[in-house]
Design an enzyme around this catalytic site. Structure first.
Site, PDB file in Angstrom:
ATOM      1  N   GLU A 141       0.885  -1.186   0.000  1.00 20.20           N
ATOM      2  CA  GLU A 141       0.000   0.000   0.000  1.00 20.20           C
ATOM      3  C   GLU A 141       0.910   1.219   0.000  1.00 20.20           C
ATOM      4  O   GLU A 141       1.339   1.683   1.054  1.00 20.20           O
ATOM      5  CB  GLU A 141      -0.882  -0.007   1.257  1.00 20.20           C
ATOM      6  CG  GLU A 141      -1.839  -1.171   1.350  1.00 20.20           C
ATOM      7  CD  GLU A 141      -3.044  -1.004   0.429  1.00 20.20           C
ATOM      8  OE1 GLU A 141      -3.180   0.059  -0.209  1.00 20.20           O
ATOM      9  OE2 GLU A 141      -3.827  -1.951   0.341  1.00 20.20           O
ATOM     10  N   CYS A 188      -2.473   9.239   2.237  1.00 21.97           N
ATOM     11  CA  CYS A 188      -2.119   8.625   0.948  1.00 21.97           C
ATOM     12  C   CYS A 188      -3.154   9.030  -0.100  1.00 21.97           C
ATOM     13  O   CYS A 188      -2.852   9.094  -1.289  1.00 21.97           O
ATOM     14  CB  CYS A 188      -2.037   7.120   1.081  1.00 21.97           C
ATOM     15  SG  CYS A 188      -3.465   6.416   1.881  1.00 21.97           S
TER      16      CYS A 188
HETATM   17  P1  NAD Z   1       8.084   5.305   4.834  1.00 20.73           P
HETATM   18  O1  NAD Z   1       8.186   4.502   3.594  1.00 20.73           O
HETATM   19  O2  NAD Z   1       9.207   6.236   5.153  1.00 20.73           O
HETATM   20  O3  NAD Z   1       7.972   4.335   6.111  1.00 20.73           O
HETATM   21  C1  NAD Z   1       6.925   3.377   6.210  1.00 20.73           C
HETATM   22  C2  NAD Z   1       7.346   2.283   7.167  1.00 20.73           C
HETATM   23  O4  NAD Z   1       8.429   1.543   6.597  1.00 20.73           O
HETATM   24  C3  NAD Z   1       7.841   2.758   8.521  1.00 20.73           C
HETATM   25  O5  NAD Z   1       7.348   1.888   9.519  1.00 20.73           O
HETATM   26  C4  NAD Z   1       9.353   2.631   8.391  1.00 20.73           C
HETATM   27  O6  NAD Z   1      10.022   2.466   9.622  1.00 20.73           O
HETATM   28  C5  NAD Z   1       9.462   1.386   7.532  1.00 20.73           C
HETATM   29  N1  NAD Z   1      10.726   1.219   6.800  1.00 20.73           N
HETATM   30  C6  NAD Z   1      11.599   2.183   6.394  1.00 20.73           C
HETATM   31  N2  NAD Z   1      12.623   1.625   5.701  1.00 20.73           N
HETATM   32  C7  NAD Z   1      12.392   0.288   5.657  1.00 20.73           C
HETATM   33  C8  NAD Z   1      13.068  -0.811   5.066  1.00 20.73           C
HETATM   34  N3  NAD Z   1      14.210  -0.665   4.387  1.00 20.73           N
HETATM   35  N4  NAD Z   1      12.518  -2.039   5.195  1.00 20.73           N
HETATM   36  C9  NAD Z   1      11.353  -2.225   5.844  1.00 20.73           C
HETATM   37  N5  NAD Z   1      10.660  -1.209   6.436  1.00 20.73           N
HETATM   38  C10 NAD Z   1      11.175   0.030   6.347  1.00 20.73           C
HETATM   39  O7  NAD Z   1       6.684   6.088   4.772  1.00 20.73           O
HETATM   40  P2  NAD Z   1       6.099   7.195   5.764  1.00 20.73           P
HETATM   41  O8  NAD Z   1       6.820   8.489   5.548  1.00 20.73           O
HETATM   42  O9  NAD Z   1       5.995   6.674   7.159  1.00 20.73           O
HETATM   43  O10 NAD Z   1       4.594   7.319   5.225  1.00 20.73           O
HETATM   44  C11 NAD Z   1       4.202   8.099   4.148  1.00 20.73           C
HETATM   45  C12 NAD Z   1       4.035   7.275   2.897  1.00 20.73           C
HETATM   46  O11 NAD Z   1       3.128   6.206   3.103  1.00 20.73           O
HETATM   47  C13 NAD Z   1       3.419   8.078   1.754  1.00 20.73           C
HETATM   48  O12 NAD Z   1       4.083   7.752   0.556  1.00 20.73           O
HETATM   49  C14 NAD Z   1       1.966   7.592   1.711  1.00 20.73           C
HETATM   50  O13 NAD Z   1       1.333   7.748   0.482  1.00 20.73           O
HETATM   51  C15 NAD Z   1       2.145   6.161   2.083  1.00 20.73           C
HETATM   52  N6  NAD Z   1       0.872   5.609   2.567  1.00 20.73           N
HETATM   53  C16 NAD Z   1       0.154   4.782   1.747  1.00 20.73           C
HETATM   54  C17 NAD Z   1      -1.063   4.272   2.170  1.00 20.73           C
HETATM   55  C18 NAD Z   1      -1.866   3.356   1.277  1.00 20.73           C
HETATM   56  O14 NAD Z   1      -2.758   2.692   1.794  1.00 20.73           O
HETATM   57  N7  NAD Z   1      -1.623   3.292  -0.012  1.00 20.73           N
HETATM   58  C19 NAD Z   1      -1.550   4.598   3.444  1.00 20.73           C
HETATM   59  C20 NAD Z   1      -0.798   5.430   4.255  1.00 20.73           C
HETATM   60  C21 NAD Z   1       0.418   5.928   3.807  1.00 20.73           C
END
Ligand code: NAD
Length: 403
Positions: free
Chosen positions: A161, A195
């Site tokens: 997602e 998102c």
């Molecule tokens: P992010 O990608 O920075 O982090 C998301 C999660 O991934 C966090 O828990 C983080 O600790 C973890 N993470 C980071 N690096 C990782 C790795 N190498 N391996 C595994 N996990 C890792 O995103 P964010 O800034 O927390 O959130 C914003 C983003 O999320 C936006 O792009 C938004 O569109 C997206 N989002 C999408 C949805 C959806 O349903 N499509 C919903 C909410 C947010």
């Protein structure tokens, strides 16, 4: 994470709603009974648990996203291992304590709902770990791409997602009294950190100036401030890095020919407060093709419905999309094969604010995963195709004789 109180309460309500939904769902997670080509045989589908469902969630929905995953995982007979965003650990701990208490009161081990706190290092370990049979990842496209590959390398299953770049299309027959509040809610809600936030507003040339004028007027009334204060619509951004992204995106938009017609400033006060911003733009500007996770709305003009759909579909992300129209021809085109290429295709409502009853998720760089309602539960389950011979013969499939 800084969202205003009514949105925070809405997020908790979403968790409650998906639990109610899952309880009902648990009675109807049925498989098919399929006619067999062989006499005295029957075929059926049985849905079994996958085992451990890993959930890695983003900062912006620190409660509801885990709820969507957990409720379906649990009624499917799975356990969950959750890692929230490192900046929202208190929400993760609070939710886990509530869930653990419910499980223990019902004589289930609290460990059915396990929590780990940490950042990329822990997330990476979860992606690599064969014990995590399904990994549901919510976050940016950049990180999701790596997580998806890591899980695929061990033939695990992932639900991705990822980012969105959502547009509202307004046709010249639209009911404009719906358009303005819908746009403001979807572009400014959660300070542009959903998102499904509306990032692009595509306006038919006939109503372009009128809608711009009304949306700007509405933006002037938005109260920015403490998310706990009644009447505030726009709270802070989550981090200083997001404030920098806001500044960089505005500078890039201006350099690429965009014109700021409202906002554009970081507020000089404690906290990461910025003005919700409206920029007149064109669909070819590279910045409008990116997801910048801040309250910036790019407004573009079009002449025909087909052109608007093309602009909608011209970005790499494919999460949510809306059209405002009363024309049934356009409405059905919008939902059909030549319409929106997104997972969420709305009419006369904005891009954000999904209900839990439908499957939630998007296509292309949004990752293709589906969570929440409809048949999304199947992703948390292993499908067993069972063939039963209740005769005293052994006929082979395809009529093969092996004598
Ligand atoms: P992010 O990608 O920075 O982090 C998301 C999660 O991934 C966090 O828990 C983080 O600790 C973890 N993470 C980071 N690096 C990782 C790795 N190498 N391996 C595994 N996990 C890792 O995103 P964010 O800034 O927390 O959130 C914003 C983003 O999320 C936006 O792009 C938004 O569109 C997206 N989002 C999408 C949805 C959806 O349903 N499509 C919903 C909410 C947010």
């Amino acid at each position: 994470m800084g969202k205003i109180l009514p949105e925070g309460e809405g997020e908790v309500q979403e968790y409650v709603d998906i639990c109610d939904y899952a309880v009902g769902l648990s009675r109807i997670m049925s498989g098919k009974v399929i006619p067999s080509e062989r006499p005295g045989h029957m075929l059926l589908e049985q849905w079994n648990p996958m085992g451990i469902i890993g959930v890695i969630s983003a900062f912006n929905f620190p409660v509801a996203v885990f709820g969507w995953n957990q409720a379906l995982a649990l009624v499917g007979g799975n356990a969950t291992l959750w890692k929230g965003a490192p900046s929202t650990n208190l929400a993760s701990v609070a939710v886990t304590r509530i869930v653990a208490d419910v499980l223990e009161r019902n004589n289930m081990p609290g460990a059915v709902s396990s929590l780990v706190c940490g950042g990329a290092d822990i997330g990476q370990l979860m992606a690599e770990d064969k014990n995590v049979n399904v990994l549901s990842f919510t976050g940016s496209t950049r990180v999701g791409r790596e997580v998806g590959l890591t899980v695929q390398r061990r033939f695990g299953r992932s639900i991705l997602e990822l980012g969105g770049n959502n547009a509202i299309i307004v046709m010249n027959d639209a009911d404009l009294k719906l358009v303005v509040p819908a746009t403001v809610f979807a572009a400014v809600g959660t300070a542009g950190q959903r998102c499904t936030t509306t990032r692009r507003l595509l306006l038919h040339e006939d109503i372009h100036d009128t809608v711009v004028e009304r949306v700007v007027k509405a933006y002037k009334q938005i109260k920015i401030g403490s998310p706990l204060e009644p009447g505030v619509l726009c709270g802070p951004l989550h981090t200083k890095a997001a404030v920098q992204q806001y500044k960089d995106a505005i500078a890039a938009a201006v350099a690429q020919g965009g014109k700021v017609i409202h906002g554009g400033n970081v507020l000089e006060r404690k906290g990461n407060f910025v003005e919700p911003t409206i920029i007149l733009a064109s669909p070819n500007m590279p910045i409008v093709k990116q997801e910048t996770f801040v309250p910036i709305l790019y407004v573009m003009k079009f002449k025909t419905f087909e052109e608007a759909v093309e602009i909608n579909n011209s970005v790499d992300q494919g999460l949510s999309s809306s059209v405002f129209t009363k024309d049934t021809t356009n409405l059905f085109k919008w939902m059909g094969p030549h319409g929106s290429d997104c997972g969420i295709v709305n009419v006369n409502i904005p891009t954000s604010g999904a209900e839990i009853g439908g499957a939630f998720g998007g296509e292309k760089e949004t990752g293709g995963g589906r969570e929440s309602g409809s048949d999304a539960w199947k992703q948390y389950m292993r499908r067993s195709t069972c063939t039963i011979n209740y005769s005293d013969q052994l006929p082979l499939a395809q009529g093969i004789k092996f004598e």
